[in-house]
Every structure is written in structure tokens, then in C-alpha cells.
Design a protein around this motif. Structure first.
Motif, PDB file in Angstrom:
ATOM      1  N   MET A  85     -22.292  27.560 -15.738  1.00 35.82           N
ATOM      2  CA  MET A  85     -21.004  27.857 -15.394  1.00 35.82           C
ATOM      3  C   MET A  85     -20.916  29.354 -15.667  1.00 35.82           C
ATOM      4  SD  MET A  85     -18.607  24.740 -15.726  1.00 35.82           S
ATOM      5  CE  MET A  85     -19.498  24.095 -17.140  1.00 35.82           C
ATOM      6  N   GLU A  86     -20.468  30.010 -14.915  1.00 33.81           N
ATOM      7  CA  GLU A  86     -20.053  31.579 -15.325  1.00 33.81           C
ATOM      8  C   GLU A  86     -18.683  31.807 -14.940  1.00 33.81           C
ATOM      9  OE1 GLU A  86     -22.555  34.363 -13.045  1.00 33.81           O
ATOM     10  OE2 GLU A  86     -24.135  34.186 -14.520  1.00 33.81           O
ATOM     11  N   PHE A  87     -17.900  32.381 -16.158  1.00 31.95           N
ATOM     12  CA  PHE A  87     -16.501  32.543 -16.085  1.00 31.95           C
ATOM     13  C   PHE A  87     -16.301  34.131 -15.922  1.00 31.95           C
ATOM     14  CE2 PHE A  87     -17.306  28.562 -18.295  1.00 31.95           C
ATOM     15  CZ  PHE A  87     -16.422  27.781 -17.714  1.00 31.95           C
ATOM     16  N   ILE A  88     -15.596  34.612 -15.020  1.00 27.70           N
ATOM     17  CA  ILE A  88     -15.454  35.943 -14.788  1.00 27.70           C
ATOM     18  C   ILE A  88     -14.217  36.233 -15.120  1.00 27.70           C
ATOM     19  CG2 ILE A  88     -15.414  37.829 -13.263  1.00 27.70           C
ATOM     20  CD1 ILE A  88     -17.334  34.831 -12.225  1.00 27.70           C
ATOM     21  N   MET A  89     -14.108  37.093 -16.479  1.00 30.88           N
ATOM     22  CA  MET A  89     -12.936  37.316 -17.145  1.00 30.88           C
ATOM     23  C   MET A  89     -12.501  38.733 -16.721  1.00 30.88           C
ATOM     24  SD  MET A  89     -13.078  34.541 -18.704  1.00 30.88           S
ATOM     25  CE  MET A  89     -11.911  34.582 -20.208  1.00 30.88           C
ATOM     26  N   LYS A  90     -11.334  39.002 -16.624  1.00 24.46           N
ATOM     27  CA  LYS A  90     -10.538  40.331 -16.655  1.00 24.46           C
ATOM     28  C   LYS A  90      -9.885  40.676 -18.016  1.00 24.46           C
ATOM     29  CE  LYS A  90      -6.138  38.814 -14.665  1.00 24.46           C
ATOM     30  NZ  LYS A  90      -5.074  38.998 -13.517  1.00 24.46           N
ATOM     31  N   TYR A  91      -9.791  41.689 -18.211  1.00 23.98           N
ATOM     32  CA  TYR A  91      -9.419  42.432 -19.472  1.00 23.98           C
ATOM     33  C   TYR A  91      -7.759  42.477 -19.438  1.00 23.98           C
ATOM     34  CZ  TYR A  91      -8.867  45.579 -23.517  1.00 23.98           C
ATOM     35  OH  TYR A  91      -8.594  46.117 -24.680  1.00 23.98           O
ATOM     36  N   LEU A  92      -7.179  42.106 -20.369  1.00 25.38           N
ATOM     37  CA  LEU A  92      -5.757  42.013 -20.584  1.00 25.38           C
ATOM     38  C   LEU A  92      -5.276  43.051 -21.544  1.00 25.38           C
ATOM     39  CD1 LEU A  92      -5.044  38.133 -20.614  1.00 25.38           C
ATOM     40  CD2 LEU A  92      -4.948  39.761 -18.400  1.00 25.38           C
ATOM     41  N   GLY A  93      -6.032  43.574 -22.214  1.00 21.71           N
ATOM     42  CA  GLY A  93      -5.583  44.537 -23.509  1.00 21.71           C
ATOM     43  C   GLY A  93      -5.952  43.892 -24.710  1.00 21.71           C
ATOM     44  N   LYS A  94      -5.528  44.638 -25.740  1.00 22.68           N
ATOM     45  CA  LYS A  94      -5.544  44.051 -27.205  1.00 22.68           C
ATOM     46  C   LYS A  94      -4.470  43.392 -27.641  1.00 22.68           C
ATOM     47  CE  LYS A  94      -7.714  46.954 -29.973  1.00 22.68           C
ATOM     48  NZ  LYS A  94      -8.443  48.187 -30.473  1.00 22.68           N
ATOM     49  N   LYS A  95      -4.526  42.148 -28.028  1.00 19.24           N
ATOM     50  CA  LYS A  95      -3.349  41.263 -28.347  1.00 19.24           C
ATOM     51  C   LYS A  95      -3.477  40.835 -29.951  1.00 19.24           C
ATOM     52  CE  LYS A  95      -1.340  36.803 -27.342  1.00 19.24           C
ATOM     53  NZ  LYS A  95      -1.479  35.535 -26.513  1.00 19.24           N
ATOM     54  N   SER A  96      -2.522  41.236 -30.575  1.00 22.42           N
ATOM     55  CA  SER A  96      -2.446  41.170 -31.875  1.00 22.42           C
ATOM     56  C   SER A  96      -1.860  39.596 -32.470  1.00 22.42           C
ATOM     57  CB  SER A  96      -1.579  41.901 -32.833  1.00 22.42           C
ATOM     58  OG  SER A  96      -1.246  42.041 -34.212  1.00 22.42           O
ATOM     59  N   ARG A  97      -2.558  39.039 -33.314  1.00 25.64           N
ATOM     60  CA  ARG A  97      -1.992  37.675 -33.772  1.00 25.64           C
ATOM     61  C   ARG A  97      -0.966  37.944 -34.999  1.00 25.64           C
ATOM     62  NH1 ARG A  97      -5.008  33.299 -31.758  1.00 25.64           N
ATOM     63  NH2 ARG A  97      -4.401  32.073 -33.350  1.00 25.64           N
ATOM     64  N   ILE A  98      -0.847  39.277 -35.448  1.00 27.49           N
ATOM     65  CA  ILE A  98       0.135  39.608 -36.475  1.00 27.49           C
ATOM     66  C   ILE A  98       1.495  39.748 -35.838  1.00 27.49           C
ATOM     67  CG2 ILE A  98       0.622  41.445 -38.101  1.00 27.49           C
ATOM     68  CD1 ILE A  98      -2.093  41.758 -39.057  1.00 27.49           C
TER      69      ILE A  98
END
Length: 468
Positions: free
Chosen positions: A151-164
Motif C-alpha cells: 500500500m502506498e499512501f500519497i501524502m500532502k504537506y499541511l505545514g508544521k503543527k505544534s503540540r505545544i
């Protein structure tokens, strides 16, 4: 056939059910933004936009894939990777901690955190232009034969997301990194338009003097005293002027190239920072305040004892909360949301790339543990050994200390100061703009050549020991 593929997908999801959080990725300490993440790194948040399935060598039709996973592929897989090697993988709304490591062929391995790994408990990933391809492979039996499903999941970039902190996406430029380090180091100097403004001390100046001189090679010439018998600090250049604090009792301004000092505000003050949004500082109660550029309309922003407050963007303030165990906090200036981010006494916070560096006290007055926080994953790290260190400084490329001699450490060895520092005279890195270094020394002891001396070779109380 559909049931076999669905079963394989479910097995894949179960592989990550028991994962924990951890690190292991490569940290090169370099600044990264959205474009860099697309081109050279998986660091950031990703969302599935397409899925390709190959069952025992035969590629599955798109309609069949949608029948299994649904029309909205974004709900199938989400992935967030951080600079410290930690990552989170969300498969069908089930979030699990994983780690990522870079392989020799410039691809990536996404693995379970903690326990011994099995091949079925890892995925591979590779950047393809602006997409990240996450690939999994699983085996199953059919009619007594081993079958393979890819299986290949083609992913698009959403930016950097902080958990803080929600909305955190701060990357300081090189100049901004130096500015924050100079601020934390008391802001005793600032260089602008070939002039050096500073808190000149030493034999010639006695207690000290707010002075400006022309930078000429390794010297400062034509010094002019702007304020006698005054200790200058929080010096910063902004929009053709130099702002600062004299004797922690008044905020001043002087036009670059001029000698007239204008007092904007009178009263106990510290931690001055000037931005397009106004002049910020702490007052006699150590509360964080703001005034206009003419010194009027004082407004209190934080009514608590605040130290090292620094606006890293128009939206976010990093500061030490004295009333919360001297720990570091992030404050959203727009929403008022406040978040504690360290759990030890924290001093001299300096941001570079994804990491906020600081120190916590060790066993003695000059013993310190270097620490850092990944501002996206939230992971806090502390050096295993305390270092003999009077102070330290962050540049865009390394950490710098001055215990008996300048010590430069790459970000990959941020926790190795204990192996590098040595005893000696006390030296404090006071200023750098990437071209020059100025260090404060105790007494009249100097390191290296006497640079930035006065015309008559009398000390100005500081030495420039490194020049780019």
C-alpha cells in the motif's frame, strides 16, 4: 479479495496500536520552513490524499480502493514528524507515537517506539517532489500460499503543527536569532551603520558610559560619550534609531549618527524590546508592559512577575514565569492563551530552528545543565552532565560558551558542553551579529588579541575575540 485487502489494512493499523513516544531522527539544527520540509525533510504535518494498493503484484482499481477506505482519504492516514525524531501517526482516527529515521538511500523508516521492532511494525517513506509517499508491505496466506500486499499512501504537506501551542509556526531568521541571544545577554552592545553603541567600561570609563564609536578594523575609534556614569542595557537598533535602558530606570532613544539622547519613559524598567507594534519592557513590578514610540500610553499585558519576555513573533511571547517555579511559558498575544512548556527552573531561553535552548542550575554557582525543547513535538531534553559554564549564546549554526575560553558546539552536540568547558577567568559572551564577537571579562583579564581597544590602547572593558 476485498476482505483480504481490508484485513491487511486492519493488520497494518493494529501494528501501530501499542506504539509509544520517542526520538531517533537526525537533528542538524538548521532552520526549516514549509518549502524546505517539502524538498529535504519529512518534518511537518502530512495528510493522505490518495492511496494505491498492489495485491500480489496486481494493482487494484481506484474504485475498489475507495470501497475499502472510503471516498475521503484524508481520514485514513495523517502523519506528523518532528526534528527530534518523534512522530505521530493517525490511522483511521487512532493516534499512535512512532519514530522516524533517515536511511542511507535518503528515504525514511517509520517505526514503533520502544519494544523490539519487526519488519511488519515499520513503514518506509520517501519524498517525491512536494509529496511524501508512505509505503507499507504485509504478507498473508491464501489457499496455503504466501501473498504480498503493498500500500502506498500519497501524502500532502499541511505545514508544521505544534503540540505545544495551537498556531505556532515560528522560524527566526539568522538576524533574529542573534537579536534574541543579544537580548538575553543583557543587550550591552549593538552595531549598526558601522557604529558600535555600548556600555563602555574599564579604566578609562570608570563606572561606565553609554558610548558610540566608529568600527574601524579591530578598533573602535572616535568614541563619543552619550551618557556619563550610566550603565546601558537592552540596546537595540530599530528604524534608524537605537533604543535602550539606562541604569534600569529610564528608556532612551538616540538617532543613529546623532548624540542627543531622548528619554521616553522614566521608572524602573528591564527587558526592553522594540518591534513595529511598540516598545515592550517590564516595570517596577516585573509586569510585562507596552508603550508607544513616544513613551506614552503605558499598557500592562501580563500582570505577573515576568522575566526574559521576548516576542518571537507578533503572535507569541516566550517568557519565564517567576510565580510558576521559574519555568518557561508561551503566551498567545492574540488569544491570551498561556502554556507552561518546561518543568525545571529555566534561564536564558534562546530560540533557533525548532528548538528553544535554555539552562537549569547544576550543583554549584557556575555549573549548569543545558536543556532544550522541541517547540513542535513538545519534547524536553536535558544534558546528562552539568557543565562548567558562566553563560552561553545561540547562533544560527551553534551554541557558544566562554568558560576560560570560547567553546563552540554544533547543534548535534548541544548536550556536550560538559566535555568541552574548562576552568579559567570568567568570560561572558555579550554581543554578536555574525561578524564580530564581544565578550565581557571579570577584572582586567583578556582572551586573545586586544581588539576593539580605544585609541590610547586603554581597555573599554570588553574584548572582541572572534571576527568572522
Amino acid at each position: 479479495m476485498k476482505r483480504k485487502i481490508l484485513a491487511a489494512a486492519l493488520v497494518l493499523g493494529m501494528c501501530f496500536t501499542f506504539a509509544g513516544c520517542g526520538g531517533g531522527g537526525k537533528d542538524d539544527g538548521k532552520n526549516s520552513d514549509k518549502e524546505k520540509a517539502k524538498e529535504v525533510s519529512i518534518i511537518g504535518s502530512w495528510e493522505c490524499e490518495d492511496i494505491e494498493v498492489t495485491d500480489n503484484g496486481k494493482k487494484m482499481k481506484k474504485d475498489s480502493v475507495k470501497t475499502i477506505f472510503g471516498e475521503d482519504f484524508s481520514k485514513v492516514l495523517k502523519f506528523s514528524a518532528y526534528s527530534d525524531g518523534a512522530a505521530y501517526l493517525t490511522m483511521m482516527d487512532d493516534e499512535n507515537g512512532v519514530t522516524w529515521t533517515k536511511t542511507k538511500d535518503k528515504s525514511y523508516k517509520i517505526s514503533l517506539s520502544g519494544a523490539q521492532e519487526k519488519e511488519s511494525e515499520s513503514m518506509t517513506a520517501k519524498l517525491d517532489g512536494e509529496k511524501l509517499i508512505i509505503r507499507s508491505e504485509d504478507t498473508y496466506q491464501s489457499d496455503g500460499k504466501d501473498m504480498t500486499m503493498e500500500m502506498e499512501f500519497i501524502m500532502k504537506y499541511l505545514g508544521k503543527k505544534s503540540r505545544i501551542m495551537d498556531g505556532w509556526d515560528v522560524t527566526l531568521s539568522d538576524d533574529e536569532v542573534y537579536a534574541m541571544s543579544n537580548f538575553v545577554s543583557e543587550g550591552r552592545f549593538v552595531a549598526t551603520d558601522g557604529l558600535l553603541y555600548g556600555d563602555y567600561g574599564g579604566k578609562k570609563w570608570g563606572k561606565g558610559a553609554f558610548t558610540v564609536g566608529k568600527i574601524s578594523g579591530n578598533k573602535v575609534e572616535n568614541q563619543k560619550v552619550l551618557a556619563k556614569e550610566a550603565k546601558a542595557g537592552s540596546l537595540t537598533a530599530y528604524d534608524g534609531a537605537v533604543y535602550g535602558i539606562l541604569d534600569q530606570e529610564k528608556i532612551i532613544k538616540v538617532e543613529v549618527g546623532k548624540t542627543k539622547v531622548e528619554t521616553l519613559y522614566t521608572g524602573t524598567c528591564d527587558y526592553l524590546q522594540v518591534t513595529k507594534d511598540g516598545i515592550f519592557f517590564t516595570d517596577e513590578k516585573n509586569h510585562y508592559c507596552r508603550i508607544d514610540f513616544d513613551g506614552k500610553n503605558k499598557k500592562t499585558i501580563l500582570e505577573k512577575k515576568t522575566f526574559f519576555p521576548y516576542r518571537v513573533s507578533p503572535k507569541f511571547l516566550i517568557y519565564q514565569d517567576d510565580e510558576d517555579g521559574e519555568t518557561l511559558h508561551v503566551y498567545n498575544l492574540k488569544t491570551g492563551k498561556d502554556k507552561k512548556i518546561s518543568d525545571v527552573k529555566s534561564y536564558n531561553p534562546m530560540l533557533c530552528g525548532d528548538f528553544l535552548y535554555f539552562y537549569t542550575p547544576g550543583s554549584g554557582e557556575d555549573m549548569k545543565y543545558i536543556c532544550r525543547i522541541d517547540m513542535y513535538s513538545g519534547r524536553q531534553e536535558k544534558a546528562e552532565k552539568e557543565a562548567f559554564l558562566y553563560d552561553f549564546y545561540v547562533t544560527p549554526k551553534n551554541l557558544v560558551g566562554a568558560p576560560g575560553g570560547f567553546v563552540f558546539a554544533k547543534f548535534s552536540e548541544w548536550d556536550k558542553f560538559a566535555e568541552k568547558s574548562s576552568a579559567g577567568f570568567k568570560f561572558y559572551a555579550m554581543y554578536s551579529d555574525g561578524e564580530i564577537w564581544i565578550t565581557k571579562s571579570s577584572g582586567e583579564n583578556f582572551m586573545g588579541p586586544r581588539q576593539f581597544g580605544s585609541d590610547d590602547e586603554k581597555s573599554i572593558g570588553y574584548s572582541c575575540v572572534k571576527k568572522k
